[in-house]
Design an enzyme around this catalytic site. Structure first.
Site, short mmCIF file in Angstrom:
data_model
loop_
_atom_site.label_atom_id
_atom_site.label_comp_id
_atom_site.label_asym_id
_atom_site.label_seq_id
_atom_site.Cartn_x
_atom_site.Cartn_y
_atom_site.Cartn_z
CG HIS A 184 38.79 44.45 44.62
ND1 HIS A 184 39.83 43.73 45.13
CD2 HIS A 184 38.89 44.36 43.28
CE1 HIS A 184 40.53 43.21 44.13
NE2 HIS A 184 39.98 43.58 43.00
CD GLU B 103 41.11 46.15 41.29
OE1 GLU B 103 40.16 45.81 40.57
OE2 GLU B 103 42.18 45.54 41.30
CG HIS C 213 38.82 43.75 36.02
ND1 HIS C 213 38.21 44.79 36.70
CD2 HIS C 213 39.86 43.37 36.80
CE1 HIS C 213 38.87 45.01 37.83
NE2 HIS C 213 39.88 44.15 37.92
CD GLU C 214 42.52 40.50 36.43
OE1 GLU C 214 43.73 40.79 36.54
OE2 GLU C 214 41.69 40.74 37.32
CG HIS D 71 44.44 45.27 36.60
ND1 HIS D 71 44.48 46.33 37.48
CD2 HIS D 71 43.40 44.51 36.98
CE1 HIS D 71 43.51 46.20 38.37
NE2 HIS D 71 42.83 45.11 38.08
ZN LIG Z 1 41.40 44.26 39.25
#
Ligand SMILES: [Zn+2]
Length: 352
Positions: A274, A203, A167-168, A171
């Site tokens: 989120h 997100e 997930h990171e 980004h």
């Molecule tokens: Zn995130």
């Protein structure tokens, strides 16, 4: 390449850390988590700037380029180099896990999506493990990955979570995909933040691709996949996962105050990124379920190429049109893929 903004996302959202702090019966533990919320807000405003000595610069010659550092409980980045690309595994389990999980994310983008690292130019991906004291989070600073050890009670070490690290990592990908950053808003004197529908799309991009990376790594089709993220970071009494793409906001699958939505009619412009990200997440899940098979095989490309067309202030409707256009171009209007993408955006009421 220097990022144009700092960190905009922590893997464990502020609301969830606050929830854990509220539930903690131990005053010292509660205060530590609250201090981390304050510290995280300050970090968002500080762009990591560093010169890394002793490792190769971003040459981009190899398909995988990773360096893992030991922040040794401090907050100076990147810390001491523990493991460079092609180095054998060392004694630090967390460093090895971070190295392996970043490798999976890099390999996914390289072999499945045809993208060379986060910037598509072979940028070396750095990660610092053991960041901070009992730091219950992970993030992409705009330049590198930072991973905490967990608070020792509610949140376990995060290096071992493929979903969280992926997930990171994503980004970083979207930062390079969309000039200025998808939904990144910078007001003078304030840390950068993800705002509005574009922020929720940012997100969601990370959730959708992290979920695909997990499924690809496990060889799972859309039916076998759990569609959860962060299902491996909590101790059992605190929750089961950070998010569900299949059932956004189902607290039985996630954690008690998960308020993600999946219907555009419930969306408010002031919603946290989120919360609103449940809408595009559920559009993707619905399209994948409609298509069946493996999510990354056709839909993954459609989503990546669609999001590649978005701009810093794009809306959900822009994302719907972009992904539909790509599906029509690649597979034809009225094709199974085109119909599935349409069904996804209709299900969440972004398309009428
Ligand atoms: Zn995130």
């Amino acid at each position: 390449m220097r990022a144009r903004y700092g960190c905009v996302c922590f893997a464990v959202p502020k609301k969830l850390i606050q929830h854990l702090a509220d539930r903690s019966g131990d005053e010292g533990h509660k205060q530590m988590l609250q201090a981390q919320i304050t510290q995280s807000a300050a970090m968002r405003g500080t762009r990591a700037s560093k010169t890394v000595a002793g490792v190769a610069t971003n040459a981009g010659a190899k398909p995988l380029q990773r360096s893992v550092f030991d922040a040794a409980g401090q907050t100076f980045l990147p810390g001491k180099l523990l493991r460079d690309e092609d180095d054998p595994a060392g004694r630090d389990k967390d460093a090895n896990e971070a190295y392996d999980n970043l490798g999976i994310a890099l390999q996914f983008f390289s072999s499945v999506m045809g993208r060379n690292s986060v910037d598509n130019k072979g940028m070396r991906v750095d990660a610092s493990v053991h960041y901070g004291f009992h730091f219950a989070n992970a993030m992409w600073t705009g330049e590198q990955m930072v991973v905490g050890d967990g608070d020792g009670r509610a949140v376990k070490n995060l290096s071992g979570s493929l979903g969280i690290l992926a997930h990171e990592f994503c980004h970083g990908v979207s930062q390079h995909l969309v000039p200025g950053g998808l939904g990144v808003v910078q007001v003078a004197g304030m840390p950068p933040a993800l705002k509005g529908e574009a922020g929720a799309l940012n997100e969601s991009f990370s959730d959708v691709f992290a979920s695909m990376i997990k499924q690809w790594h496990a060889g799972q089709d859309v039916k076998a996949a759990d569609w959860l993220l962060g299902e491996d970071i909590f101790t059992p009494r605190e929750g089961r996962a950070v998010r569900s793409l299949k059932e956004p906001g189902n607290t039985k699958l996630t954690w008690r105050e998960d308020d993600q939505i999946r219907d555009y009619r419930q969306y408010k412009a002031t919603d946290d990124a989120h919360r609103g990200s449940g809408i595009p997440n559920y559009a993707f899940y619905t399209a994948a379920a409609e298509l069946e098979g493996k999510s990354w095989e056709t839909l993954g490309q459609v989503w990546l190429k669609g999001f590649d067309q978005l701009r810093a202030r794009s809306t959900f409707l822009d994302a719907a049109h972009a992904t539909l256009n790509v599906a029509a171009t690649l597979h034809g209007k009225g094709s199974g893929t085109h119909n599935a993408v349409k069904a996804g955006w209709k299900k969440v009421n972004v398309l009428a």
